[in-house]
Design a protein around this motif. Structure first.
Motif, PDB file in Angstrom:
ATOM      1  N   GLU A 111     -30.379 -42.484-107.303  1.00  0.00           N
ATOM      2  CA  GLU A 111     -30.546 -43.759-108.008  1.00  0.00           C
ATOM      3  C   GLU A 111     -32.010 -44.188-108.010  1.00  0.00           C
ATOM      4  O   GLU A 111     -32.460 -44.864-108.939  1.00  0.00           O
ATOM      5  CB  GLU A 111     -29.689 -44.833-107.333  1.00  0.00           C
ATOM      6  CG  GLU A 111     -28.188 -44.652-107.519  1.00  0.00           C
ATOM      7  CD  GLU A 111     -27.770 -44.827-108.968  1.00  0.00           C
ATOM      8  OE1 GLU A 111     -28.455 -45.571-109.697  1.00  0.00           O
ATOM      9  OE2 GLU A 111     -26.773 -44.201-109.376  1.00  0.00           O
ATOM     10  N   LYS A 112     -32.752 -43.781-106.983  1.00  0.00           N
ATOM     11  CA  LYS A 112     -34.167 -44.156-106.909  1.00  0.00           C
ATOM     12  C   LYS A 112     -34.959 -43.561-108.072  1.00  0.00           C
ATOM     13  O   LYS A 112     -35.872 -44.194-108.599  1.00  0.00           O
ATOM     14  CB  LYS A 112     -34.764 -43.696-105.579  1.00  0.00           C
ATOM     15  CG  LYS A 112     -34.238 -44.451-104.365  1.00  0.00           C
ATOM     16  CD  LYS A 112     -34.926 -43.981-103.093  1.00  0.00           C
ATOM     17  CE  LYS A 112     -34.427 -44.767-101.885  1.00  0.00           C
ATOM     18  NZ  LYS A 112     -35.075 -44.317-100.622  1.00  0.00           N
ATOM     19  N   PHE A 113     -34.593 -42.329-108.463  1.00  0.00           N
ATOM     20  CA  PHE A 113     -35.276 -41.694-109.592  1.00  0.00           C
ATOM     21  C   PHE A 113     -35.032 -42.489-110.879  1.00  0.00           C
ATOM     22  O   PHE A 113     -35.965 -42.753-111.646  1.00  0.00           O
ATOM     23  CB  PHE A 113     -34.775 -40.258-109.758  1.00  0.00           C
ATOM     24  CG  PHE A 113     -35.469 -39.499-110.866  1.00  0.00           C
ATOM     25  CD1 PHE A 113     -36.687 -38.892-110.645  1.00  0.00           C
ATOM     26  CD2 PHE A 113     -34.887 -39.396-112.123  1.00  0.00           C
ATOM     27  CE1 PHE A 113     -37.330 -38.194-111.658  1.00  0.00           C
ATOM     28  CE2 PHE A 113     -35.520 -38.703-113.138  1.00  0.00           C
ATOM     29  CZ  PHE A 113     -36.743 -38.097-112.909  1.00  0.00           C
ATOM     30  N   GLU A 114     -33.775 -42.878-111.106  1.00  0.00           N
ATOM     31  CA  GLU A 114     -33.445 -43.664-112.296  1.00  0.00           C
ATOM     32  C   GLU A 114     -34.133 -45.024-112.251  1.00  0.00           C
ATOM     33  O   GLU A 114     -34.629 -45.518-113.267  1.00  0.00           O
ATOM     34  CB  GLU A 114     -31.932 -43.846-112.413  1.00  0.00           C
ATOM     35  CG  GLU A 114     -31.174 -42.577-112.744  1.00  0.00           C
ATOM     36  CD  GLU A 114     -31.552 -42.014-114.108  1.00  0.00           C
ATOM     37  OE1 GLU A 114     -31.947 -42.802-114.998  1.00  0.00           O
ATOM     38  OE2 GLU A 114     -31.474 -40.790-114.282  1.00  0.00           O
ATOM     39  N   SER A 115     -34.167 -45.623-111.058  1.00  0.00           N
ATOM     40  CA  SER A 115     -34.831 -46.927-110.920  1.00  0.00           C
ATOM     41  C   SER A 115     -36.322 -46.815-111.217  1.00  0.00           C
ATOM     42  O   SER A 115     -36.910 -47.697-111.850  1.00  0.00           O
ATOM     43  CB  SER A 115     -34.612 -47.476-109.506  1.00  0.00           C
ATOM     44  OG  SER A 115     -33.243 -47.670-109.247  1.00  0.00           O
ATOM     45  N   ALA A 116     -36.936 -45.719-110.755  1.00  0.00           N
ATOM     46  CA  ALA A 116     -38.362 -45.509-111.018  1.00  0.00           C
ATOM     47  C   ALA A 116     -38.629 -45.371-112.512  1.00  0.00           C
ATOM     48  O   ALA A 116     -39.597 -45.933-113.043  1.00  0.00           O
ATOM     49  CB  ALA A 116     -38.845 -44.261-110.278  1.00  0.00           C
ATOM     50  N   MET A 117     -37.748 -44.649-113.223  1.00  0.00           N
ATOM     51  CA  MET A 117     -37.902 -44.495-114.670  1.00  0.00           C
ATOM     52  C   MET A 117     -37.703 -45.826-115.382  1.00  0.00           C
ATOM     53  O   MET A 117     -38.380 -46.121-116.380  1.00  0.00           O
ATOM     54  CB  MET A 117     -36.915 -43.457-115.202  1.00  0.00           C
ATOM     55  CG  MET A 117     -37.193 -42.032-114.749  1.00  0.00           C
ATOM     56  SD  MET A 117     -38.904 -41.479-115.077  1.00  0.00           S
ATOM     57  CE  MET A 117     -39.058 -41.778-116.833  1.00  0.00           C
ATOM     58  N   GLU A 118     -36.790 -46.639-114.870  1.00  0.00           N
ATOM     59  CA  GLU A 118     -36.584 -47.957-115.482  1.00  0.00           C
ATOM     60  C   GLU A 118     -37.823 -48.836-115.284  1.00  0.00           C
ATOM     61  O   GLU A 118     -38.218 -49.585-116.192  1.00  0.00           O
ATOM     62  CB  GLU A 118     -35.362 -48.653-114.862  1.00  0.00           C
ATOM     63  CG  GLU A 118     -34.042 -47.895-115.017  1.00  0.00           C
ATOM     64  CD  GLU A 118     -33.653 -47.683-116.468  1.00  0.00           C
ATOM     65  OE1 GLU A 118     -34.270 -48.297-117.357  1.00  0.00           O
ATOM     66  OE2 GLU A 118     -32.738 -46.878-116.709  1.00  0.00           O
ATOM     67  N   MET A 119     -38.455 -48.741-114.119  1.00  0.00           N
ATOM     68  CA  MET A 119     -39.678 -49.512-113.880  1.00  0.00           C
ATOM     69  C   MET A 119     -40.794 -49.051-114.819  1.00  0.00           C
ATOM     70  O   MET A 119     -41.574 -49.867-115.327  1.00  0.00           O
ATOM     71  CB  MET A 119     -40.107 -49.348-112.420  1.00  0.00           C
ATOM     72  CG  MET A 119     -39.168 -50.011-111.424  1.00  0.00           C
ATOM     73  SD  MET A 119     -39.040 -51.801-111.699  1.00  0.00           S
ATOM     74  CE  MET A 119     -40.736 -52.299-111.374  1.00  0.00           C
ATOM     75  N   ILE A 120     -40.871 -47.735-115.053  1.00  0.00           N
ATOM     76  CA  ILE A 120     -41.871 -47.215-115.986  1.00  0.00           C
ATOM     77  C   ILE A 120     -41.606 -47.739-117.393  1.00  0.00           C
ATOM     78  O   ILE A 120     -42.530 -48.092-118.126  1.00  0.00           O
ATOM     79  CB  ILE A 120     -41.863 -45.672-115.962  1.00  0.00           C
ATOM     80  CG1 ILE A 120     -42.399 -45.168-114.613  1.00  0.00           C
ATOM     81  CG2 ILE A 120     -42.693 -45.095-117.106  1.00  0.00           C
ATOM     82  CD1 ILE A 120     -42.299 -43.667-114.439  1.00  0.00           C
ATOM     83  N   LEU A 121     -40.337 -47.827-117.765  1.00  0.00           N
ATOM     84  CA  LEU A 121     -39.990 -48.357-119.087  1.00  0.00           C
ATOM     85  C   LEU A 121     -40.364 -49.829-119.204  1.00  0.00           C
ATOM     86  O   LEU A 121     -40.823 -50.286-120.257  1.00  0.00           O
ATOM     87  CB  LEU A 121     -38.495 -48.171-119.348  1.00  0.00           C
ATOM     88  CG  LEU A 121     -38.059 -46.759-119.740  1.00  0.00           C
ATOM     89  CD1 LEU A 121     -36.542 -46.638-119.695  1.00  0.00           C
ATOM     90  CD2 LEU A 121     -38.568 -46.425-121.132  1.00  0.00           C
ATOM     91  N   VAL A 122     -40.137 -50.586-118.114  1.00  0.00           N
ATOM     92  CA  VAL A 122     -40.530 -52.000-118.126  1.00  0.00           C
ATOM     93  C   VAL A 122     -42.040 -52.125-118.289  1.00  0.00           C
ATOM     94  O   VAL A 122     -42.534 -52.959-119.061  1.00  0.00           O
ATOM     95  CB  VAL A 122     -40.064 -52.696-116.830  1.00  0.00           C
ATOM     96  CG1 VAL A 122     -40.640 -54.106-116.742  1.00  0.00           C
ATOM     97  CG2 VAL A 122     -38.539 -52.753-116.777  1.00  0.00           C
TER      98      VAL A 122
END
Length: 355
Positions: free
Chosen positions: A25-36
């Motif tokens: 989940e941390k990987f997905e969260s990191a990608m979401e932060m990059i998208l933000v």
């Protein structure tokens, strides 16, 4: 592919750590932060356009080279998105990766960004880097998935997507009705609405104050697309009375115009509209029941098959207690409905199939 062709690498500690990281989940969260962060940078970069200011082109953005901060940032985002796609394909495999609708969207946008980057930065007549920016902005739409982290929204989204095929037949009937009335409208009122002062009906039409003041010139039956546009406005009850008034003044008659509009309102808005509404409500609750069944616990049926959600996980070497002679591999079976009935017991169908 790594497991099949490079088993030593697959069993290595480093590769297993990589797989665990990508699946976390941390990987997905990191990608979401990059998208933000991507969305914030796009908003800052396009602030003049967002507030309606005149943002003239900057010469540096059109010279086909990476020589500005914004171009450098866009290039970094492109590299990050390509790396994400490659890692997921490497870890999950192409088939499992492409099954996800989110991954399909991300992969499609990533390919577009890469192609746009090559097209812009490779020497040619087109060097405007704003093309890359516009495509990257499309990827920011992925942020909408943050809303669906809420369980209720997840269920709502899944149900909405799954009842669309079942609603196709109803919308086809509506399309047929709209097409038929648009064709009739072209016969009755074609060429009546026009801005041409030499048109026979022009002076009469100019007396329709509401029609003229609202500039409803595009709402006519001069062609099929324009006619369907008028009927769509009727379906959503968007000032169709003003449109009817324009035709009344232009033709000089009220009865044919009002009879035409009243007939479509009765059949399209009141009739088909209510049918569509009731169908969607009924299908929604039927599909909600299916979703609740799908979210039940794993179920093991005779022969070793495990039913998980709407899928059956089975061993190809032994199906329903019968040896197949095939190599022992794990497969997944899924019931995909294509008929009108959305009330399908997927787990029951899989249970019957593998029992």
């Amino acid at each position: 592919l790594i497991e099949i062709y490079l088993p030593s690498i697959f069993r290595s500690h480093s590769y297993q750590r990589l797989c665990k990281s990508v699946m976390s989940e941390k990987f997905e969260s990191a990608m979401e932060m990059i998208l933000v962060l991507n969305a914030a940078i796009v908003a800052v970069q396009d602030y003049p356009l967002l507030v309606g200011q005149d943002a003239s082109s900057v010469a540096q953005y059109q010279n086909g080279s990476i020589d500005t901060i914004w171009e450098g940032v866009e290039t970094v985002f492109t590299v990050v998105y390509v790396t994400e796609a490659m890692l997921k394909i490497l870890v999950y495999g192409w088939k499992q990766y492409i099954e996800s609708a989110r991954n399909k969207f991300d992969f499609f946008i990533t390919i577009l960004v890469v192609m746009a980057s090559i097209y812009v930065y490779y020497p040619n007549a087109y060097n405007d880097t704003r093309l890359i920016e516009f495509i990257v902005m499309a990827r920011v739409l992925r942020l909408s998935r943050l809303i669906f982290t809420i369980e209720k929204f997840q269920v709502f989204g899944i149900i909405s997507l799954e009842i669309i095929p079942a609603a196709t037949s109803v919308f086809v009937v509506l399309l047929f009705l709209v097409y038929s009335f648009a064709a009739i409208g072209m016969i009755l009122f074609g060429g009546v609405i026009s801005r041409d002062p030499n048109n026979l009906h022009y002076q009469s039409l100019m007396e329709a104050d509401d029609f003229v003041d609202n500039e409803y010139w595009a709402n006519n039956f001069n062609d099929m697309i324009s006619g369907m546009n008028v009927l769509f406005n009727m379906l959503v009850v968007n000032n169709w009375t003003n449109q009817a008034a324009g035709l009344e003044y232009a033709t000089g008659t009220k009865l044919p115009v009002r009879l035409f509009f009243f007939s479509f309102h009765l059949l399209g808005v009141t009739g088909i509209g209510n049918v569509i509404t009731s169908f969607i409500i009924n299908a929604f609750f039927q599909q909600m029941s299916t979703i609740e069944q799908r979210q039940g616990p794993d179920e093991k049926v005779e022969g070793g098959t495990v039913i998980r959600g709407s899928r059956a996980i089975f061993d190809s070497s032994m199906i329903t207690g019968t040896a197949t002679g095939l190599k022992k591999e794990t497969y997944i079976a899924k019931i995909k409905t294509k008929h009108i009935d959305v009330e399908v017991d997927e787990r029951g169908a899989l249970r019957e199939l593998f029992s």
